[in-house]
Design a protein around this motif. Structure first.
Motif, mmCIF file in Angstrom:
data_model
loop_
_atom_site.group_PDB
_atom_site.id
_atom_site.type_symbol
_atom_site.label_atom_id
_atom_site.label_comp_id
_atom_site.label_asym_id
_atom_site.label_seq_id
_atom_site.Cartn_x
_atom_site.Cartn_y
_atom_site.Cartn_z
ATOM 1 N N GLU A 115 0.845 -1.198 0.000
ATOM 2 C CA GLU A 115 0.000 0.000 0.000
ATOM 3 C C GLU A 115 0.876 1.242 0.000
ATOM 4 N N ILE A 116 0.444 2.265 -0.718
ATOM 5 C CA ILE A 116 1.248 3.479 -0.880
ATOM 6 C C ILE A 116 1.577 4.124 0.467
ATOM 7 N N SER A 117 0.702 4.019 1.425
ATOM 8 C CA SER A 117 0.965 4.617 2.738
ATOM 9 C C SER A 117 2.133 3.929 3.454
ATOM 10 N N ARG A 118 2.435 2.701 3.053
ATOM 11 C CA ARG A 118 3.522 1.951 3.692
ATOM 12 C C ARG A 118 4.818 2.012 2.888
ATOM 13 N N LEU A 119 4.810 2.750 1.775
ATOM 14 C CA LEU A 119 5.985 2.816 0.916
ATOM 15 C C LEU A 119 7.239 3.306 1.642
ATOM 16 N N PRO A 120 7.201 4.425 2.359
ATOM 17 C CA PRO A 120 8.440 4.880 3.014
ATOM 18 C C PRO A 120 9.025 3.848 3.983
ATOM 19 N N ASP A 121 8.195 3.275 4.835
ATOM 20 C CA ASP A 121 8.694 2.288 5.800
ATOM 21 C C ASP A 121 9.236 1.060 5.087
ATOM 22 N N SER A 122 8.526 0.606 4.055
ATOM 23 C CA SER A 122 8.979 -0.589 3.346
ATOM 24 C C SER A 122 10.285 -0.318 2.604
ATOM 25 N N LEU A 123 10.412 0.847 2.018
ATOM 26 C CA LEU A 123 11.633 1.202 1.295
ATOM 27 C C LEU A 123 12.814 1.292 2.257
ATOM 28 N N ARG A 124 12.579 1.830 3.438
ATOM 29 C CA ARG A 124 13.621 1.917 4.462
ATOM 30 C C ARG A 124 14.044 0.511 4.915
ATOM 31 N N ASP A 125 13.065 -0.344 5.160
ATOM 32 C CA ASP A 125 13.372 -1.700 5.621
ATOM 33 C C ASP A 125 14.003 -2.550 4.521
ATOM 34 N N LEU A 126 13.652 -2.285 3.273
ATOM 35 C CA LEU A 126 14.239 -3.051 2.179
ATOM 36 C C LEU A 126 15.752 -2.835 2.108
ATOM 37 N N LEU A 127 16.203 -1.650 2.420
ATOM 38 C CA LEU A 127 17.645 -1.397 2.434
ATOM 39 C C LEU A 127 18.331 -2.328 3.427
ATOM 40 N N GLU A 128 17.715 -2.542 4.566
ATOM 41 C CA GLU A 128 18.268 -3.460 5.564
ATOM 42 C C GLU A 128 18.316 -4.887 5.018
ATOM 43 N N VAL A 129 17.325 -5.278 4.252
ATOM 44 C CA VAL A 129 17.325 -6.600 3.614
ATOM 45 C C VAL A 129 18.511 -6.707 2.659
ATOM 46 N N LEU A 130 18.717 -5.673 1.871
ATOM 47 C CA LEU A 130 19.757 -5.699 0.845
ATOM 48 C C LEU A 130 21.164 -5.755 1.423
ATOM 49 N N ILE A 131 21.370 -5.177 2.591
ATOM 50 C CA ILE A 131 22.706 -5.184 3.189
ATOM 51 C C ILE A 131 22.867 -6.275 4.251
ATOM 52 N N SER A 132 21.827 -7.068 4.443
ATOM 53 C CA SER A 132 21.838 -8.135 5.442
ATOM 54 C C SER A 132 22.803 -9.255 5.055
ATOM 55 N N ASP A 133 23.339 -9.919 6.066
ATOM 56 C CA ASP A 133 24.149 -11.110 5.836
ATOM 57 C C ASP A 133 23.279 -12.309 5.467
ATOM 58 N N TYR A 134 21.986 -12.223 5.725
ATOM 59 C CA TYR A 134 21.040 -13.303 5.453
ATOM 60 C C TYR A 134 19.862 -12.761 4.640
ATOM 61 N N PRO A 135 20.102 -12.398 3.375
ATOM 62 C CA PRO A 135 19.057 -11.739 2.590
ATOM 63 C C PRO A 135 17.800 -12.588 2.368
ATOM 64 N N ALA A 136 17.934 -13.894 2.218
ATOM 65 C CA ALA A 136 16.753 -14.733 1.980
ATOM 66 C C ALA A 136 15.817 -14.692 3.180
ATOM 67 N N GLU A 137 16.379 -14.842 4.357
ATOM 68 C CA GLU A 137 15.563 -14.809 5.567
ATOM 69 C C GLU A 137 14.981 -13.415 5.788
ATOM 70 N N SER A 138 15.807 -12.410 5.543
ATOM 71 C CA SER A 138 15.338 -11.035 5.718
ATOM 72 C C SER A 138 14.240 -10.706 4.721
ATOM 73 N N MET A 139 14.356 -11.216 3.485
ATOM 74 C CA MET A 139 13.340 -10.949 2.470
ATOM 75 C C MET A 139 12.029 -11.617 2.845
ATOM 76 N N ALA A 140 12.097 -12.814 3.387
ATOM 77 C CA ALA A 140 10.885 -13.501 3.819
ATOM 78 C C ALA A 140 10.158 -12.683 4.890
ATOM 79 N N GLU A 141 10.909 -12.134 5.811
ATOM 80 C CA GLU A 141 10.317 -11.301 6.858
ATOM 81 C C GLU A 141 9.751 -10.004 6.271
ATOM 82 N N PHE A 142 10.479 -9.414 5.320
ATOM 83 C CA PHE A 142 10.012 -8.205 4.645
ATOM 84 C C PHE A 142 8.665 -8.464 3.958
ATOM 85 N N ILE A 143 8.577 -9.573 3.237
ATOM 86 C CA ILE A 143 7.337 -9.914 2.529
ATOM 87 C C ILE A 143 6.204 -10.111 3.523
ATOM 88 N N GLU A 144 6.485 -10.817 4.593
ATOM 89 C CA GLU A 144 5.461 -11.058 5.609
ATOM 90 C C GLU A 144 4.960 -9.740 6.215
#
Length: 107
Positions: free
Chosen positions: A17-46
């Motif tokens: 949802e557009i209202s969640r775009l800023p928070d999701s974009l901020r958290d996605l950066l953490e996924v991208l720099i994570s040592d465990y991107p697959a696990e982090s991406m699963a949590e991001f999607i959830e």
């Protein structure tokens, strides 16, 4: 809508949802720099993927395309509410600080 490629991991496409775009974009950066991107991406999607039913008045306002290996992020939106727009642009600078190439096209 997000389309995220994390190397050998299957691309993930999710709607947020557009209202969640800023928070999701901020958290996605953490996924991208994570040592465990697959696990982090699963949590991001959830956390951010829209799971409710698509309604007739829903529409896609734009796309965020991310490729971790290429360190590239592209945002393309037909429109974004003003308060959200400023937050998104500020978050994009954080991606640049982490050496991501960022392209932004907001109508």
């Amino acid at each position: 809508m997000y389309n995220v490629v994390l190397g050998d991991i299957h691309p993930s496409t999710i709607c947020v949802e557009i209202s969640r775009l800023p928070d999701s974009l901020r958290d996605l950066l953490e996924v991208l720099i994570s040592d465990y991107p697959a696990e982090s991406m699963a949590e991001f999607i959830e956390t951010y993927a829209r799971t409710d039913k698509v309604m007739p008045d829903d529409k896609t306002l734009g796309f965020v395309v991310v490729n971790k290996n290429k360190k590239a992020v592209a945002l393309s939106f037909s429109k974004i509410p003003d308060g959200i727009r400023e937050n998104v642009l500020e978050i994009c600078s954080k991606y640049r600080d982490k050496n991501f190439q960022v392209e932004v096209d907001i109508g």
